[in-house]
Design a protein around this motif. Structure first.
Motif, PDB file in Angstrom:
ATOM      1  N   LEU A  32       0.816  -1.217   0.000  1.00 25.38           N
ATOM      2  CA  LEU A  32       0.000   0.000   0.000  1.00 25.38           C
ATOM      3  C   LEU A  32       0.850   1.268   0.000  1.00 25.38           C
ATOM      4  N   VAL A  33       1.838   1.299   0.869  1.00 28.25           N
ATOM      5  CA  VAL A  33       2.542   2.577   1.085  1.00 28.25           C
ATOM      6  C   VAL A  33       4.008   2.530   0.661  1.00 28.25           C
ATOM      7  N   GLY A  34       4.483   1.359   0.221  1.00 33.34           N
ATOM      8  CA  GLY A  34       5.897   1.211  -0.135  1.00 33.34           C
ATOM      9  C   GLY A  34       6.716   0.799   1.085  1.00 33.34           C
ATOM     10  N   GLN A  35       7.861   0.157   0.817  1.00 27.59           N
ATOM     11  CA  GLN A  35       8.662  -0.408   1.919  1.00 27.59           C
ATOM     12  C   GLN A  35       9.236   0.647   2.861  1.00 27.59           C
ATOM     13  N   LYS A  36       9.713   1.752   2.283  1.00 31.06           N
ATOM     14  CA  LYS A  36      10.331   2.770   3.153  1.00 31.06           C
ATOM     15  C   LYS A  36       9.315   3.284   4.177  1.00 31.06           C
ATOM     16  N   LYS A  37       8.111   3.601   3.675  1.00 26.31           N
ATOM     17  CA  LYS A  37       7.085   4.149   4.568  1.00 26.31           C
ATOM     18  C   LYS A  37       6.633   3.073   5.561  1.00 26.31           C
ATOM     19  N   ALA A  38       6.485   1.835   5.062  1.00 22.86           N
ATOM     20  CA  ALA A  38       6.041   0.755   5.952  1.00 22.86           C
ATOM     21  C   ALA A  38       7.054   0.524   7.069  1.00 22.86           C
ATOM     22  N   LYS A  39       8.326   0.605   6.718  1.00 21.11           N
ATOM     23  CA  LYS A  39       9.366   0.442   7.763  1.00 21.11           C
ATOM     24  C   LYS A  39       9.287   1.583   8.774  1.00 21.11           C
ATOM     25  N   GLU A  40       9.059   2.806   8.248  1.00 18.35           N
ATOM     26  CA  GLU A  40       8.902   3.957   9.165  1.00 18.35           C
ATOM     27  C   GLU A  40       7.742   3.696  10.132  1.00 18.35           C
ATOM     28  N   ILE A  41       6.619   3.235   9.572  1.00 18.08           N
ATOM     29  CA  ILE A  41       5.426   3.013  10.413  1.00 18.08           C
ATOM     30  C   ILE A  41       5.731   2.007  11.514  1.00 18.08           C
ATOM     31  N   TRP A  42       6.439   0.934  11.165  1.00 17.06           N
ATOM     32  CA  TRP A  42       6.715  -0.111  12.156  1.00 17.06           C
ATOM     33  C   TRP A  42       7.874   0.253  13.094  1.00 17.06           C
ATOM     34  N   PHE A  43       8.942   0.849  12.541  1.00 15.97           N
ATOM     35  CA  PHE A  43      10.137   1.083  13.363  1.00 15.97           C
ATOM     36  C   PHE A  43       9.936   2.242  14.347  1.00 15.97           C
TER      37      PHE A  43
END
Ligand code: S0N
Length: 272
Positions: A161-172
């Motif tokens: 949905l949001v791309g890996q960079k953004k998804a990592k930001e959301i989780w990290f």
């Protein structure tokens, strides 16, 4: 838009209603921001299984009771050793079964998010086909803050949905994002004022209901197929088999077997 919602089954933790081809499933634990315990999830699974078999329902709206939260994830009060513990004392992560059921349901599921969609509650909206948010919606993951993570759909679908960079930001970082930010990153479909959330969700559901159910069913399966691997292909292939069973060609095979004769498939021709 006044709907006459009919209660389909009685539950403790959820409300399952339907009207005019729409099923509405509400997590009803506002005292904990609609966090789920194993029993909540078991009831959701039961409702979704009923919805799958209910020919009168074409679209589902999932929501949380009240305006403060869609769902705040697993109920941390009953998180035990190895999972969430219900009345039977067995630790479970049965929300994973629910996630798969939402994906496999041959009908679109719309998440109507007011307030928090956080943790496992955030993953639930991610698993839904569409998300309509109220202006007060707040999205985010909390896993690394509270000692958990959802490395399944919580990673794979979110990244799509949001791309890996953004998804990592959301989780990290475990930050919280408002509705406009969520819209901008492609996490949701629309933002509406809180008092229009219900109406807008129903409007979207009704627009879908006007369309061909089999076309919608195949589209959902196709959208999910590549992310869901062999299970996704199984869903798509099962839908193809369902259609094939409706053809004279497939019926010839069954009839020939029952009539103890050789099937005559030659009469059906071949499309390019
Ligand atoms: C949502 C938050 C940010 C709202 O804050 P706010 O507005 O200050 O309200 P609170 O006062 O905090 O909350 C109101 C009342 O609701 C209770 N409550 C809220 N969330 C939960 C919850 N998840 N479990 C139990 N109770 C909850 C509050 O305690 C409060 O009650 P009172 O007034 O009586 O104290 C804020 O509430 C917040 O951060 N909540 C927790 C969010 C969270 O961390 N959720 C869990 C995240 N993890 C999962 O969901 C795991 C999901 C899962 O099942 C899983 C799936 C796949 C793989 C692994 C897992 C796994 O379990 O790890």
């Amino acid at each position: 838009m006044t709907m006459q919602w009919e209660r389909v089954k009685e539950y403790t933790d959820i409300i399952y209603e339907r009207a005019e081809g729409i099923a509405r499933v509400t997590i009803n634990r506002p005292e904990v921001h609609n966090a789920f315990r194993p029993e909540t999830v078991a009831e959701m699974i039961d409702a979704f299984q009923h919805i799958r078999d209910d020919a009168s329902t074409g679209v589902v709206i999932m929501r949380g009771q009240g305006n403060l939260a869609f769902c705040s994830g697993g109920d941390q009060r009953v998180r035990g050793h190895g999972g969430y513990v219900g009345g039977d004392q067995i630790p479970r992560l049965n929300v994973l079964d629910l996630q798969r059921l939402i994906r496999q349901l041959p009908k679109p599921v719309i998440a109507a998010v007011a307030g928090y969609a956080i943790g496992g509650g955030h993953v639930l909206h991610v698993c839904c086909d569409l998300t309509i948010a109220a202006e007060n919606a707040v999205f985010g993951q909390t896993g690394p803050k509270v000692g958990s993570f959802d490395a399944g759909y919580g990673i794979a679908l979110l990244s799509r949905l949001v791309g890996q960079k953004k998804a990592k930001e959301i989780w990290f970082l475990c930050r919280q994002y408002n509705a406009q930010e969520a819209l901008q990153m492609g996490l949701i479909n629309a933002v509406v004022p809180l008092d229009r959330l219900e109406e807008e969700s129903i409007q979207w559901a009704k627009e879908i209901l006007e369309k061909s159910p089999i076309a919608i069913r195949f589209l959902k399966a196709a959208f999910n197929a590549d992310t869901d691997g062999a299970a996704g292909l199984q869903q798509l292939a099962g839908d193809a088999t369902m259609l094939f069973y409706m053809t004279d060609e497939a019926k010839e095979g069954k009839n020939a077997f029952l009539e103890k004769r050789k099937p005559d498939f030659g009469k059906f021709g071949r499309l390019p």
